[in-house]
Design an enzyme around this catalytic site. Structure first.
Site, PDB file in Angstrom:
ATOM      1  N   HIS A   1      29.027  34.707  35.845  1.00 55.38           N
ATOM      2  CA  HIS A   1      28.517  35.625  34.815  1.00 55.38           C
ATOM      3  C   HIS A   1      27.224  35.041  34.264  1.00 55.38           C
ATOM      4  CE1 HIS A   1      29.966  33.768  30.741  1.00 55.38           C
ATOM      5  NE2 HIS A   1      29.672  32.826  31.593  1.00 55.38           N
TER       6      HIS A   1
ATOM      7  N   CYS B   1      23.210  29.233  29.457  1.00 58.08           N
ATOM      8  CA  CYS B   1      24.200  30.259  29.833  1.00 58.08           C
ATOM      9  C   CYS B   1      23.556  31.605  30.133  1.00 58.08           C
ATOM     10  CB  CYS B   1      25.256  30.403  28.745  1.00 58.08           C
ATOM     11  SG  CYS B   1      26.288  28.931  28.599  1.00 58.08           S
TER      12      CYS B   1
ATOM     13  N   HIS C   1      25.983  31.545  36.301  1.00 60.91           N
ATOM     14  CA  HIS C   1      26.783  30.343  36.542  1.00 60.91           C
ATOM     15  C   HIS C   1      28.250  30.739  36.632  1.00 60.91           C
ATOM     16  CE1 HIS C   1      26.862  30.977  32.200  1.00 60.91           C
ATOM     17  NE2 HIS C   1      28.035  30.376  32.215  1.00 60.91           N
TER      18      HIS C   1
ATOM     19  N   HIS D   1      32.681  29.934  36.276  1.00 58.81           N
ATOM     20  CA  HIS D   1      33.779  29.271  35.585  1.00 58.81           C
ATOM     21  C   HIS D   1      35.066  29.473  36.377  1.00 58.81           C
ATOM     22  CE1 HIS D   1      31.511  28.661  31.884  1.00 58.81           C
ATOM     23  NE2 HIS D   1      31.133  29.934  31.934  1.00 58.81           N
TER      24      HIS D   1
ATOM     25  N   HIS E   1      36.287  35.861  42.278  1.00 56.60           N
ATOM     26  CA  HIS E   1      35.056  35.659  43.047  1.00 56.60           C
ATOM     27  C   HIS E   1      34.052  36.792  42.875  1.00 56.60           C
ATOM     28  CE1 HIS E   1      37.158  32.265  44.711  1.00 56.60           C
ATOM     29  NE2 HIS E   1      36.096  31.923  45.425  1.00 56.60           N
TER      30      HIS E   1
ATOM     31  N   GLU F   1      37.058  29.450  29.321  1.00 59.92           N
ATOM     32  CA  GLU F   1      36.033  29.193  30.339  1.00 59.92           C
ATOM     33  C   GLU F   1      36.107  27.757  30.844  1.00 59.92           C
ATOM     34  OE1 GLU F   1      32.266  30.105  28.558  1.00 59.92           O
ATOM     35  OE2 GLU F   1      32.405  32.221  29.138  1.00 59.92           O
TER      36      GLU F   1
HETATM   37 NI    NI Z   1      29.606  30.859  31.009  1.00 58.42          NI
END
Ligand code: NI
Length: 135
Positions: free
Chosen positions: A14, A33, A37, A39, A78, A123
């Site tokens: 996200h 952020c 990236h 999580h 994914h 996260e």
């Molecule tokens: Ni994040």
């Protein structure tokens, strides 16, 4: 009243970016952020109910597992969360993700006799948000 929690996980990407703020404000709020990236998300869904003396439980945990897996964990696995219909029109913070998940699963859980009381989205091992229906 008994509370039952089922834990799920999914890996997804996200980015945090708000169209309601300019570039500088986005950078200030989200920093790195803002970049795409990933999580390994932790999701915990808690429901409550009154135990049926016949079965000894108030809902079948496998029903809870199947509903949340089908509606949330599998569709998110994914994926780039910002592109999913479930998260359109919101910044994909843990707070908003929890809110959209709540909206996505509540109806089917209610239909199976479960009252949704908490959605937890994490996260990282350090950061998570709990959304509760009674507050
Ligand atoms: Ni994040």
């Amino acid at each position: 009243m008994h509370y039952l929690t089922r834990r799920f996980s999914f890996s997804a990407s996200h980015r945090l970016h708000s169209t309601a703020m300019d570039s500088a404000a986005n950078t200030c709020a989200y920093g790195l952020c803002e970049n795409i990236h990933g999580h390994n998300y932790r999701l915990e869904v808690t429901v409550k109910g009154t135990v049926d003396p016949k079965t000894g439980f108030f809902c079948n945990v496998m029903d809870l597992a199947a509903i949340v897996k089908r509606l949330v964990a599998d569709p998110c696995e994914h994926q780039y969360l910002n592109d999913l219909p479930m998260f359109q029109g919101c910044v994909t913070t843990m707070e908003n993700i929890a809110g959209r998940i709540w909206r996505t699963i509540e109806g089917e859980l209610t239909a199976k006799g479960m009252t949704l009381v908490e959605v937890l989205v994490g996260e990282t091992d350090e950061n998570w948000v709990r959304l509760r229906g009674d507050e």
